[in-house]
Design a protein around this motif. Structure first.
Motif, mmCIF file in Angstrom:
data_model
loop_
_atom_site.group_PDB
_atom_site.id
_atom_site.type_symbol
_atom_site.label_atom_id
_atom_site.label_comp_id
_atom_site.label_asym_id
_atom_site.label_seq_id
_atom_site.Cartn_x
_atom_site.Cartn_y
_atom_site.Cartn_z
ATOM 1 N N LEU A 1 15.983 5.415 4.378
ATOM 2 C CA LEU A 1 16.607 4.114 4.144
ATOM 3 C C LEU A 1 18.109 4.168 4.400
ATOM 4 C CD1 LEU A 1 16.655 1.199 3.124
ATOM 5 C CD2 LEU A 1 16.717 2.099 0.782
ATOM 6 N N LEU A 2 18.773 5.162 3.846
ATOM 7 C CA LEU A 2 20.228 5.255 4.001
ATOM 8 C C LEU A 2 20.613 5.585 5.435
ATOM 9 C CD1 LEU A 2 21.235 7.033 0.658
ATOM 10 C CD2 LEU A 2 21.025 4.592 1.175
ATOM 11 N N GLU A 3 19.794 6.385 6.103
ATOM 12 C CA GLU A 3 20.077 6.718 7.504
ATOM 13 C C GLU A 3 19.915 5.481 8.384
ATOM 14 O OE1 GLU A 3 21.187 8.875 10.758
ATOM 15 O OE2 GLU A 3 21.228 9.534 8.660
ATOM 16 N N ALA A 4 18.940 4.631 8.084
ATOM 17 C CA ALA A 4 18.700 3.429 8.885
ATOM 18 C C ALA A 4 19.850 2.437 8.778
ATOM 19 C CB ALA A 4 17.401 2.766 8.440
ATOM 20 N N GLU B 1 16.251 -0.791 8.091
ATOM 21 C CA GLU B 1 17.650 -1.193 7.929
ATOM 22 C C GLU B 1 17.793 -2.583 7.327
ATOM 23 O OE1 GLU B 1 16.317 -2.436 12.025
ATOM 24 O OE2 GLU B 1 16.150 -0.638 10.766
ATOM 25 N N LYS B 2 16.737 -3.393 7.364
ATOM 26 C CA LYS B 2 16.792 -4.752 6.823
ATOM 27 C C LYS B 2 16.443 -4.821 5.333
ATOM 28 C CE LYS B 2 15.659 -6.959 11.251
ATOM 29 N NZ LYS B 2 14.716 -7.878 11.959
ATOM 30 N N LEU B 3 16.065 -3.712 4.740
ATOM 31 C CA LEU B 3 15.681 -3.713 3.332
ATOM 32 C C LEU B 3 16.878 -4.004 2.433
ATOM 33 C CD1 LEU B 3 13.253 -0.654 3.130
ATOM 34 C CD2 LEU B 3 12.678 -3.089 3.170
#
Length: 264
Positions: free
Chosen positions: A259-262, A2-4
């Protein structure tokens, strides 16, 4: 994940293999762009010029833009210019030579460097011996990369240029200067292009199908190293080294989903 805040993406083996798109890569890239995530493409492809590679991925429907694409060949060309080399011996394919226009003088003129990429027709005794003789004079050995093998469109793998680079290193007692992945400079050049002053290394993911040159190299340089089980990936790659990728995914679309789910 989630921090990406940004993503580096490999091309051949990750988004496509030759003229075949990998899974749902086209739609996944569109979804990644729709999320306003900055993306750069970092490719060790050295068998074709940057323009030829761009044309290929565009034909496949992949939204890859020239200013976002960093290739090992362009990194080598920049090093050739930086060193002021006028006539390096180019062990490159005809397409790759397009990135070195006006750098291929007659063979009977003395070479002031050796450049190696993926060029099957050039990897024969006579060509390697010419390279060896140039290196014996103390000229630099510039390698696009030292890939051990690469994916083929029929689902197999074939030998990469790394074996030939290593042969020249051994014969001439010279250490090659590797300009593409996994070199730190190549990654840093792509990161700098994001133009985000406060972007931390751990806020960037690198996804690719090469466990060493993509996932583990990225991890070593402080990025999130993501290995895709596509392209040159072979069963168990993620556990063959002393270190392991940070994340392993089925393919690029799977990575985008995670990525989008996070971020929700």
């Amino acid at each position: 994940m989630e921090k990406l805040r940004a993503v580096l993406v490999d091309l051949n083996g990750t988004l496509h293999v030759g003229d075949q798109v990998v899974g749902d890569a086209v739609a996944a890239l569109q979804r990644l762009r729709a999320s306003e995530t900055p993306v750069r493409f970092v490719s060790n492809t050295s068998k074709e010029s940057k323009q030829a590679l761009l044309a290929r991925v565009k034909r496949l429907g992949l939204d890859v833009r020239e200013e976002e694409l960093f290739t090992s060949l362009t990194a080598v060309r920049a090093e050739v210019d930086r060193r002021g080399l006028r006539n390096p011996l180019l062990l490159l394919s005809p397409s790759a030579r397009e990135d070195f226009e006006a750098r291929n003088l007659p063979e009977d003129q003395e070479h002031d460097g050796v450049v190696v990429g993926l060029a099957p027709d050039q990897m024969h005794y006579e060509a390697l011996d010419r390279a060896f003789k140039a290196l014996q004079r103390g000229t630099p050995l510039l390698a696009a990369h030292k890939g051990r093998y690469l994916a083929t469109s029929d689902g197999g793998i074939k030998i990469g240029p790394g074996a030939f680079v290593s042969a020249l290193e051994y014969a001439s007692d010279t250490e090659a200067i590797v300009l593409g992945k996994p070199s730190r400079g190549f990654f840093m050049q792509a990161l700098a292009s994001f133009g985000i002053p406060d972007l931390a290394l751990e806020e960037v993911a690198m996804i690719g199908d090469d466990v060493r040159d993509d996932a583990l190299a990225a991890k070593e340089h402080g990025l999130l190293g993501v290995l895709a089980r596509t392209g040159k990936y072979t069963s168990g790659d993620e556990s063959k080294h002393s270190s392991a990728p940070d994340v392993v995914v089925d393919d690029f679309a799977h990575f985008v989903d995670l990525l989008l789910e996070a971020r929700k």
